[in-house]
Motif scaffolding. Structure first.
Motif, PDB file in Angstrom:
ATOM      1  N   ALA A   1       0.834  -1.201   0.000  1.00  0.00           N
ATOM      2  CA  ALA A   1       0.000   0.000   0.000  1.00  0.00           C
ATOM      3  C   ALA A   1       0.870   1.253   0.000  1.00  0.00           C
ATOM      4  O   ALA A   1       0.590   2.228  -0.721  1.00  0.00           O
ATOM      5  CB  ALA A   1      -0.927  -0.017   1.210  1.00  0.00           C
ATOM      6  N   ARG A   2       1.929   1.221   0.777  1.00  0.00           N
ATOM      7  CA  ARG A   2       2.831   2.377   0.832  1.00  0.00           C
ATOM      8  C   ARG A   2       3.512   2.598  -0.521  1.00  0.00           C
ATOM      9  O   ARG A   2       3.638   3.733  -0.987  1.00  0.00           O
ATOM     10  CB  ARG A   2       3.881   2.139   1.925  1.00  0.00           C
ATOM     11  CG  ARG A   2       4.753   3.353   2.245  1.00  0.00           C
ATOM     12  CD  ARG A   2       5.744   2.993   3.331  1.00  0.00           C
ATOM     13  NE  ARG A   2       5.067   2.362   4.476  1.00  0.00           N
ATOM     14  CZ  ARG A   2       5.705   1.635   5.384  1.00  0.00           C
ATOM     15  NH1 ARG A   2       6.996   1.435   5.279  1.00  0.00           N
ATOM     16  NH2 ARG A   2       5.038   1.118   6.401  1.00  0.00           N
ATOM     17  N   ALA A   3       3.919   1.501  -1.149  1.00  0.00           N
ATOM     18  CA  ALA A   3       4.577   1.623  -2.454  1.00  0.00           C
ATOM     19  C   ALA A   3       3.617   2.180  -3.506  1.00  0.00           C
ATOM     20  O   ALA A   3       4.012   2.981  -4.356  1.00  0.00           O
ATOM     21  CB  ALA A   3       5.108   0.259  -2.888  1.00  0.00           C
ATOM     22  N   LEU A   4       2.381   1.752  -3.450  1.00  0.00           N
ATOM     23  CA  LEU A   4       1.394   2.281  -4.387  1.00  0.00           C
ATOM     24  C   LEU A   4       1.121   3.762  -4.133  1.00  0.00           C
ATOM     25  O   LEU A   4       1.022   4.562  -5.070  1.00  0.00           O
ATOM     26  CB  LEU A   4       0.093   1.476  -4.288  1.00  0.00           C
ATOM     27  CG  LEU A   4       0.107   0.083  -4.913  1.00  0.00           C
ATOM     28  CD1 LEU A   4      -1.121  -0.718  -4.483  1.00  0.00           C
ATOM     29  CD2 LEU A   4       0.165   0.175  -6.433  1.00  0.00           C
ATOM     30  N   ALA A   5       1.004   4.124  -2.859  1.00  0.00           N
ATOM     31  CA  ALA A   5       0.747   5.522  -2.522  1.00  0.00           C
ATOM     32  C   ALA A   5       1.887   6.416  -2.995  1.00  0.00           C
ATOM     33  O   ALA A   5       1.661   7.530  -3.477  1.00  0.00           O
ATOM     34  CB  ALA A   5       0.531   5.662  -1.018  1.00  0.00           C
ATOM     35  N   GLN A   6       3.120   5.915  -2.878  1.00  0.00           N
ATOM     36  CA  GLN A   6       4.265   6.698  -3.329  1.00  0.00           C
ATOM     37  C   GLN A   6       4.231   6.939  -4.833  1.00  0.00           C
ATOM     38  O   GLN A   6       4.848   7.881  -5.329  1.00  0.00           O
ATOM     39  CB  GLN A   6       5.554   5.975  -2.944  1.00  0.00           C
ATOM     40  CG  GLN A   6       5.857   6.048  -1.461  1.00  0.00           C
ATOM     41  CD  GLN A   6       7.056   5.206  -1.075  1.00  0.00           C
ATOM     42  OE1 GLN A   6       7.479   4.318  -1.816  1.00  0.00           O
ATOM     43  NE2 GLN A   6       7.610   5.484   0.093  1.00  0.00           N
ATOM     44  N   ARG A   7       3.509   6.089  -5.541  1.00  0.00           N
ATOM     45  CA  ARG A   7       3.414   6.237  -6.997  1.00  0.00           C
ATOM     46  C   ARG A   7       2.083   6.847  -7.422  1.00  0.00           C
ATOM     47  O   ARG A   7       1.650   6.703  -8.560  1.00  0.00           O
ATOM     48  CB  ARG A   7       3.648   4.885  -7.652  1.00  0.00           C
ATOM     49  CG  ARG A   7       5.109   4.459  -7.545  1.00  0.00           C
ATOM     50  CD  ARG A   7       5.274   2.978  -7.711  1.00  0.00           C
ATOM     51  NE  ARG A   7       6.679   2.590  -7.648  1.00  0.00           N
ATOM     52  CZ  ARG A   7       7.367   2.433  -6.510  1.00  0.00           C
ATOM     53  NH1 ARG A   7       6.781   2.636  -5.353  1.00  0.00           N
ATOM     54  NH2 ARG A   7       8.641   2.101  -6.529  1.00  0.00           N
ATOM     55  N   GLY A   8       1.400   7.467  -6.477  1.00  0.00           N
ATOM     56  CA  GLY A   8       0.221   8.241  -6.823  1.00  0.00           C
ATOM     57  C   GLY A   8      -1.106   7.515  -6.742  1.00  0.00           C
ATOM     58  O   GLY A   8      -2.112   8.024  -7.233  1.00  0.00           O
ATOM     59  N   HIS A   9      -1.113   6.344  -6.114  1.00  0.00           N
ATOM     60  CA  HIS A   9      -2.370   5.596  -5.980  1.00  0.00           C
ATOM     61  C   HIS A   9      -2.928   5.762  -4.559  1.00  0.00           C
ATOM     62  O   HIS A   9      -2.196   5.631  -3.578  1.00  0.00           O
ATOM     63  CB  HIS A   9      -2.152   4.102  -6.251  1.00  0.00           C
ATOM     64  CG  HIS A   9      -1.755   3.812  -7.666  1.00  0.00           C
ATOM     65  ND1 HIS A   9      -2.639   3.352  -8.612  1.00  0.00           N
ATOM     66  CD2 HIS A   9      -0.567   3.949  -8.301  1.00  0.00           C
ATOM     67  CE1 HIS A   9      -2.017   3.195  -9.767  1.00  0.00           C
ATOM     68  NE2 HIS A   9      -0.760   3.552  -9.601  1.00  0.00           N
ATOM     69  N   ALA A  10      -4.210   6.007  -4.483  1.00  0.00           N
ATOM     70  CA  ALA A  10      -4.890   6.013  -3.192  1.00  0.00           C
ATOM     71  C   ALA A  10      -5.262   4.575  -2.833  1.00  0.00           C
ATOM     72  O   ALA A  10      -5.763   3.836  -3.681  1.00  0.00           O
ATOM     73  CB  ALA A  10      -6.152   6.874  -3.273  1.00  0.00           C
ATOM     74  N   VAL A  11      -4.998   4.201  -1.595  1.00  0.00           N
ATOM     75  CA  VAL A  11      -5.273   2.829  -1.159  1.00  0.00           C
ATOM     76  C   VAL A  11      -6.064   2.871   0.144  1.00  0.00           C
ATOM     77  O   VAL A  11      -5.708   3.603   1.073  1.00  0.00           O
ATOM     78  CB  VAL A  11      -3.975   2.027  -0.931  1.00  0.00           C
ATOM     79  CG1 VAL A  11      -4.303   0.592  -0.507  1.00  0.00           C
ATOM     80  CG2 VAL A  11      -3.122   2.017  -2.199  1.00  0.00           C
ATOM     81  N   LEU A  12      -7.117   2.086   0.201  1.00  0.00           N
ATOM     82  CA  LEU A  12      -7.912   1.962   1.428  1.00  0.00           C
ATOM     83  C   LEU A  12      -7.909   0.506   1.867  1.00  0.00           C
ATOM     84  O   LEU A  12      -8.274  -0.389   1.098  1.00  0.00           O
ATOM     85  CB  LEU A  12      -9.346   2.431   1.195  1.00  0.00           C
ATOM     86  CG  LEU A  12     -10.256   2.377   2.441  1.00  0.00           C
ATOM     87  CD1 LEU A  12      -9.806   3.422   3.463  1.00  0.00           C
ATOM     88  CD2 LEU A  12     -11.725   2.598   2.072  1.00  0.00           C
ATOM     89  N   GLN A  13      -7.481   0.299   3.113  1.00  0.00           N
ATOM     90  CA  GLN A  13      -7.604  -1.013   3.734  1.00  0.00           C
ATOM     91  C   GLN A  13      -8.816  -0.969   4.661  1.00  0.00           C
ATOM     92  O   GLN A  13      -8.951  -0.043   5.458  1.00  0.00           O
ATOM     93  CB  GLN A  13      -6.366  -1.344   4.571  1.00  0.00           C
ATOM     94  CG  GLN A  13      -5.073  -1.449   3.814  1.00  0.00           C
ATOM     95  CD  GLN A  13      -3.887  -1.634   4.750  1.00  0.00           C
ATOM     96  OE1 GLN A  13      -2.968  -0.819   4.768  1.00  0.00           O
ATOM     97  NE2 GLN A  13      -3.916  -2.698   5.537  1.00  0.00           N
ATOM     98  N   ILE A  14      -9.687  -1.951   4.550  1.00  0.00           N
ATOM     99  CA  ILE A  14     -10.864  -1.994   5.407  1.00  0.00           C
ATOM    100  C   ILE A  14     -10.908  -3.330   6.144  1.00  0.00           C
ATOM    101  O   ILE A  14     -10.705  -4.390   5.541  1.00  0.00           O
ATOM    102  CB  ILE A  14     -12.167  -1.777   4.593  1.00  0.00           C
ATOM    103  CG1 ILE A  14     -13.383  -1.740   5.508  1.00  0.00           C
ATOM    104  CG2 ILE A  14     -12.321  -2.815   3.491  1.00  0.00           C
ATOM    105  CD1 ILE A  14     -14.671  -1.309   4.804  1.00  0.00           C
TER     106      ILE A  14
END
Length: 279
Positions: free
Chosen positions: A56-69
């Motif tokens: 999730a952190r790697a995706l966020a660093q590349r501009g993706h929003a990530v939600l864990q539920i």
């Protein structure tokens, strides 16, 4: 080297009995995509937390929003595991996706691990086609997954009581009679067991969106496991866009100690590069 994304933001989606614990990973820079993560079943969820956080952190660093539920009755969400239902978890997927869509402005893709992947596939077939699916070692047959879970109970009975008390067949009879089972610290409700017993990815329609499917194997040179290959090939024959990849590494959701698989993180990022889904 990528700049660091902001730390994940913990919050509860809704309140009271409907409260679902979430972690939101805000994208670094303009939002390029949105992913809702669906966790695996029971203890696998806890074992997988670190890998999911890293991805999730790697995706966020590349501009993706990530939600864990955390689904109903799981993790830090409201409710007991014994009260969880498959239908309730499908509702949670819809709620999480709606929140993430509103927050990110992007159509929400689904990323599922193990049973979470089967939940994503089941959600997608109910007229909720996401722009993309990311499947990590998806459970393809709910009945087989249930049997594996029941075997934990059988093993426990053999250690504490000795002998074979009828195996998983006897446990299924208990569930069919409407009685819950305590297994490895989790109370399995008959309704959830019944739902799992009827879930089969081979009977689902091929996803109407790109699918990125990863399987962890002992050697990356080895082919995809036969069951996974059959499903992926069947979907492709029906026109689905499925990219499968075998990655060498530990099955981190089942290892005794918390484990990482950097190769899976790298392969996932590589596969998603350029697969930006517009709202």
């Amino acid at each position: 080297m990528h700049a660091a994304a902001s730390p994940p933001q913990p919050f509860f989606l809704d309140t009271g009995a409907a409260a679902r614990f979430c972690l939101y990973h805000a994208p670094l820079g303009p939002c390029r995509g949105a992913w809702l993560f669906l966790h695996p079943f029971a203890e696998e969820m806890n074992k997988a937390r670190r890998m999911v956080a890293l991805q999730a952190r790697a995706l966020a660093q590349r501009g993706h929003a990530v939600l864990q539920i955390d689904l109903h009755g799981c993790g830090d969400s409201a409710g007991d595991f014994a009260d969880a239902t498959w239908e309730g978890w499908l509702d949670d997927v819809a709620r999480g996706a709606a929140w993430l869509h509103e927050r990110s402005g992007q159509a929400v893709a689904l990323w599922g691990l193990r049973l979470g992947a089967l939940l994503a596939l089941d959600h997608a077939r109910h007229g909720n086609a996401p722009p993309a699916l990311l499947l990590w070692q998806p459970v393809l047959n709910g009945s087989q997954a249930l049997t594996q879970f029941l075997r934990l109970k059988v093993a426990s009975q053999m250690l504490t009581e000795g002998g074979d008390n009828g195996g998983t067949a006897a446990l299924r009879e208990v569930l069919a009679a409407g009685q819950p089972l305590e297994i490895a610290g989790y109370t399995l409700a008959p309704a959830l067991a019944q739902a799992l017993d009827h879930l089969d990815a081979t009977r689902l329609p091929p996803p109407a969106c790109p699918v990125h499917w990863f399987e962890l194997v002992a050697d990356a040179a080895r082919p995809l496991p036969p069951a996974a290959a059959r499903v992926a090939e069947a979907w492709c024959r029906q026109g689905a866009h499925v990219r499968t990849q075998a990655v060498a590494g530990p099955q981190f959701w089942a290892t005794q100690e918390i484990a990482e698989c950097p190769a899976l993180l790298d392969a996932t990022i590589a596969a998603l590069t350029g697969t930006i889904h517009a709202a």
